[in-house]
Write a protein that holds these residues in place. Sequence first.
Motif, PDB file in Angstrom:
ATOM      1  N   ILE A   1      21.788  58.503  31.260  1.00  0.00           N
ATOM      2  CA  ILE A   1      21.234  59.228  32.407  1.00  0.00           C
ATOM      3  C   ILE A   1      19.707  59.245  32.347  1.00  0.00           C
ATOM      4  O   ILE A   1      19.031  59.158  33.385  1.00  0.00           O
ATOM      5  N   LEU A   2      19.164  59.341  31.162  1.00  0.00           N
ATOM      6  CA  LEU A   2      17.711  59.373  31.004  1.00  0.00           C
ATOM      7  C   LEU A   2      17.092  57.979  31.017  1.00  0.00           C
ATOM      8  O   LEU A   2      16.050  57.758  31.647  1.00  0.00           O
ATOM      9  N   LEU A   3      17.723  57.025  30.323  1.00  0.00           N
ATOM     10  CA  LEU A   3      17.079  55.735  30.089  1.00  0.00           C
ATOM     11  C   LEU A   3      17.160  54.777  31.266  1.00  0.00           C
ATOM     12  O   LEU A   3      16.181  54.069  31.555  1.00  0.00           O
ATOM     13  N   ILE A   4      18.290  54.718  31.959  1.00  0.00           N
ATOM     14  CA  ILE A   4      18.421  53.728  33.031  1.00  0.00           C
ATOM     15  C   ILE A   4      17.484  54.026  34.201  1.00  0.00           C
ATOM     16  O   ILE A   4      16.758  53.129  34.657  1.00  0.00           O
ATOM     17  N   PRO A   5      17.420  55.250  34.713  1.00  0.00           N
ATOM     18  CA  PRO A   5      16.411  55.521  35.743  1.00  0.00           C
ATOM     19  C   PRO A   5      14.987  55.276  35.248  1.00  0.00           C
ATOM     20  O   PRO A   5      14.134  54.805  36.007  1.00  0.00           O
ATOM     21  N   ALA A   6      14.721  55.604  33.976  1.00  0.00           N
ATOM     22  CA  ALA A   6      13.375  55.395  33.421  1.00  0.00           C
ATOM     23  C   ALA A   6      13.029  53.914  33.373  1.00  0.00           C
ATOM     24  O   ALA A   6      11.869  53.537  33.592  1.00  0.00           O
ATOM     25  N   TRP A   7      14.024  53.073  33.077  1.00  0.00           N
ATOM     26  CA  TRP A   7      13.760  51.637  33.003  1.00  0.00           C
ATOM     27  C   TRP A   7      13.368  51.074  34.375  1.00  0.00           C
ATOM     28  O   TRP A   7      12.417  50.298  34.493  1.00  0.00           O
ATOM     29  N   PHE A   8      14.068  51.485  35.413  1.00  0.00           N
ATOM     30  CA  PHE A   8      13.719  51.015  36.756  1.00  0.00           C
ATOM     31  C   PHE A   8      12.359  51.564  37.197  1.00  0.00           C
ATOM     32  O   PHE A   8      11.585  50.877  37.879  1.00  0.00           O
ATOM     33  N   GLN A   9      12.068  52.786  36.798  1.00  0.00           N
ATOM     34  CA  GLN A   9      10.740  53.347  37.069  1.00  0.00           C
ATOM     35  C   GLN A   9       9.660  52.511  36.391  1.00  0.00           C
ATOM     36  O   GLN A   9       8.609  52.215  36.979  1.00  0.00           O
ATOM     37  N   TRP A  10       9.899  52.107  35.170  1.00  0.00           N
ATOM     38  CA  TRP A  10       8.938  51.292  34.424  1.00  0.00           C
ATOM     39  C   TRP A  10       8.736  49.935  35.088  1.00  0.00           C
ATOM     40  O   TRP A  10       7.618  49.426  35.140  1.00  0.00           O
ATOM     41  N   GLN A  11       9.789  49.371  35.619  1.00  0.00           N
ATOM     42  CA  GLN A  11       9.702  48.057  36.244  1.00  0.00           C
ATOM     43  C   GLN A  11       9.049  48.099  37.624  1.00  0.00           C
ATOM     44  O   GLN A  11       8.296  47.193  37.992  1.00  0.00           O
ATOM     45  N   LEU A  12       9.325  49.149  38.388  1.00  0.00           N
ATOM     46  CA  LEU A  12       8.904  49.182  39.791  1.00  0.00           C
ATOM     47  C   LEU A  12       7.847  50.238  40.097  1.00  0.00           C
ATOM     48  O   LEU A  12       7.212  50.180  41.152  1.00  0.00           O
ATOM     49  N   GLY A  13       7.698  51.206  39.226  1.00  0.00           N
ATOM     50  CA  GLY A  13       6.763  52.290  39.507  1.00  0.00           C
ATOM     51  C   GLY A  13       7.371  53.419  40.302  1.00  0.00           C
ATOM     52  O   GLY A  13       6.680  54.333  40.745  1.00  0.00           O
ATOM     53  N   GLY A  14       8.679  53.388  40.493  1.00  0.00           N
ATOM     54  CA  GLY A  14       9.378  54.405  41.268  1.00  0.00           C
ATOM     55  C   GLY A  14      10.773  53.924  41.608  1.00  0.00           C
ATOM     56  O   GLY A  14      11.292  52.992  40.993  1.00  0.00           O
ATOM     57  N   HIS A  15      11.373  54.552  42.609  1.00  0.00           N
ATOM     58  CA  HIS A  15      12.749  54.219  42.980  1.00  0.00           C
ATOM     59  C   HIS A  15      12.869  54.043  44.489  1.00  0.00           C
ATOM     60  O   HIS A  15      12.024  54.490  45.261  1.00  0.00           O
ATOM     61  N   THR A  16      13.948  53.363  44.870  1.00  0.00           N
ATOM     62  CA  THR A  16      14.331  53.203  46.273  1.00  0.00           C
ATOM     63  C   THR A  16      15.826  53.469  46.372  1.00  0.00           C
ATOM     64  O   THR A  16      16.500  53.698  45.358  1.00  0.00           O
ATOM     65  N   GLY A  17      16.347  53.392  47.589  1.00  0.00           N
ATOM     66  CA  GLY A  17      17.790  53.522  47.754  1.00  0.00           C
ATOM     67  C   GLY A  17      18.548  52.462  46.974  1.00  0.00           C
ATOM     68  O   GLY A  17      19.636  52.720  46.439  1.00  0.00           O
ATOM     69  N   ASP A  18      17.987  51.263  46.891  1.00  0.00           N
ATOM     70  CA  ASP A  18      18.631  50.193  46.134  1.00  0.00           C
ATOM     71  C   ASP A  18      18.698  50.519  44.646  1.00  0.00           C
ATOM     72  O   ASP A  18      19.726  50.316  43.992  1.00  0.00           O
ATOM     73  N   THR A  19      17.611  51.018  44.096  1.00  0.00           N
ATOM     74  CA  THR A  19      17.635  51.329  42.664  1.00  0.00           C
ATOM     75  C   THR A  19      18.529  52.524  42.364  1.00  0.00           C
ATOM     76  O   THR A  19      19.108  52.599  41.271  1.00  0.00           O
ATOM     77  N   TYR A  20      18.670  53.445  43.311  1.00  0.00           N
ATOM     78  CA  TYR A  20      19.638  54.522  43.117  1.00  0.00           C
ATOM     79  C   TYR A  20      21.035  53.932  42.914  1.00  0.00           C
ATOM     80  O   TYR A  20      21.787  54.364  42.041  1.00  0.00           O
ATOM     81  N   GLY A  21      21.381  52.943  43.745  1.00  0.00           N
ATOM     82  CA  GLY A  21      22.669  52.284  43.582  1.00  0.00           C
ATOM     83  C   GLY A  21      22.770  51.542  42.267  1.00  0.00           C
ATOM     84  O   GLY A  21      23.810  51.568  41.600  1.00  0.00           O
ATOM     85  N   ALA A  22      21.684  50.880  41.872  1.00  0.00           N
ATOM     86  CA  ALA A  22      21.675  50.155  40.595  1.00  0.00           C
ATOM     87  C   ALA A  22      21.855  51.110  39.427  1.00  0.00           C
ATOM     88  O   ALA A  22      22.553  50.795  38.451  1.00  0.00           O
ATOM     89  N   VAL A  23      21.243  52.269  39.505  1.00  0.00           N
ATOM     90  CA  VAL A  23      21.394  53.272  38.455  1.00  0.00           C
ATOM     91  C   VAL A  23      22.858  53.662  38.302  1.00  0.00           C
ATOM     92  O   VAL A  23      23.392  53.752  37.185  1.00  0.00           O
ATOM     93  N   VAL A  24      23.533  53.901  39.423  1.00  0.00           N
ATOM     94  CA  VAL A  24      24.947  54.274  39.375  1.00  0.00           C
ATOM     95  C   VAL A  24      25.772  53.164  38.731  1.00  0.00           C
ATOM     96  O   VAL A  24      26.566  53.403  37.815  1.00  0.00           O
ATOM     97  N   GLU A  25      25.582  51.920  39.210  1.00  0.00           N
ATOM     98  CA  GLU A  25      26.422  50.815  38.738  1.00  0.00           C
ATOM     99  C   GLU A  25      26.230  50.520  37.250  1.00  0.00           C
ATOM    100  O   GLU A  25      27.203  50.347  36.503  1.00  0.00           O
ATOM    101  N   TRP A  26      24.989  50.449  36.807  1.00  0.00           N
ATOM    102  CA  TRP A  26      24.746  50.109  35.405  1.00  0.00           C
ATOM    103  C   TRP A  26      25.155  51.247  34.479  1.00  0.00           C
ATOM    104  O   TRP A  26      25.644  51.019  33.367  1.00  0.00           O
ATOM    105  N   THR A  27      24.981  52.479  34.922  1.00  0.00           N
ATOM    106  CA  THR A  27      25.425  53.608  34.106  1.00  0.00           C
ATOM    107  C   THR A  27      26.939  53.606  33.975  1.00  0.00           C
ATOM    108  O   THR A  27      27.487  53.806  32.883  1.00  0.00           O
ATOM    109  N   GLU A  28      27.637  53.370  35.083  1.00  0.00           N
ATOM    110  CA  GLU A  28      29.100  53.308  35.031  1.00  0.00           C
ATOM    111  C   GLU A  28      29.578  52.197  34.104  1.00  0.00           C
ATOM    112  O   GLU A  28      30.459  52.414  33.258  1.00  0.00           O
ATOM    113  N   ALA A  29      29.011  51.003  34.266  1.00  0.00           N
ATOM    114  CA  ALA A  29      29.461  49.846  33.483  1.00  0.00           C
ATOM    115  C   ALA A  29      29.217  50.058  31.991  1.00  0.00           C
ATOM    116  O   ALA A  29      30.100  49.791  31.154  1.00  0.00           O
TER     117      ALA A  29
END
Length: 243
Positions: A203-231
């Motif tokens: 929960i902490l690391l996956i959103p942080a990783w996308f933040q590090w890559q993009l500088g923030g989040h979008t609706g797409d990264t919200y979906g990516a967070v869900v999928e990668w966390t589930e998997a």
Amino acid sequence: MKSLWQEWLGAIAFYTCLPISPSWPIQLAGAAKWCPWVGIVLGGMLWGVQWLLDFLQIPSPVASVVLVALWLALTGGLHLDGAMDTADGLAVRDQQRRLEVMADSRVGAFGVMAAIVILLLKVTSLSSLAKGSVLVWVLVVGRLAQVWAIARYPYLKPQGTGQIHKTSGVFPRDFWPSGLLVLLLNFLLPLPLGQLLFGLLLILLIPAWFQWQLGGHTGDTYGAVVEWTEALMLAAFTVGSAS
């Protein structure tokens, strides 16, 4: 109370393909805090289907494919689409173009590869797991990670499907439904401490990783967070069951 009910219906309408009566009032503003509760509904449905498939003695690999296909159908592929778009965007070295690529409706090679990896992780993990109750935890933890991403990090686009969730959020107050749900689940379906801690780490690391890559989040990264966390959470359950 009426507003909470409308938010809950908004969460069901936005995050799932479950039927909602047109006469029922929905409210998308503030609905994001209920998405972990949507996860428990979807997880419970998948658990029931898994029990039926086991009762019918459907071979485990086939049953796993059926479960993941139903998983996709219940969400309309919303989160997987976001994970694919995010993968295409991250494949672009020019950071200025990443959001532009993610907004493109066409799917690129990296998006397809990301989808294949996510789906394979889910199918192969499910085929080796006996307890359907893990599905409930997986869907809840994935959506807890999304709530954290919305609360913790800036939204990168002036407009977008996820913007209403960011602008209408009131944090940390909006975490009370999630906290209540985790306590309830841990009482009814307790997890080994190691698996629970691993879920919290995701929960902490996956959103942080996308933040590090993009500088923030979008609706797409919200979906990516869900999928990668589930998997990855499913994979963790597999390791735990094998030990």
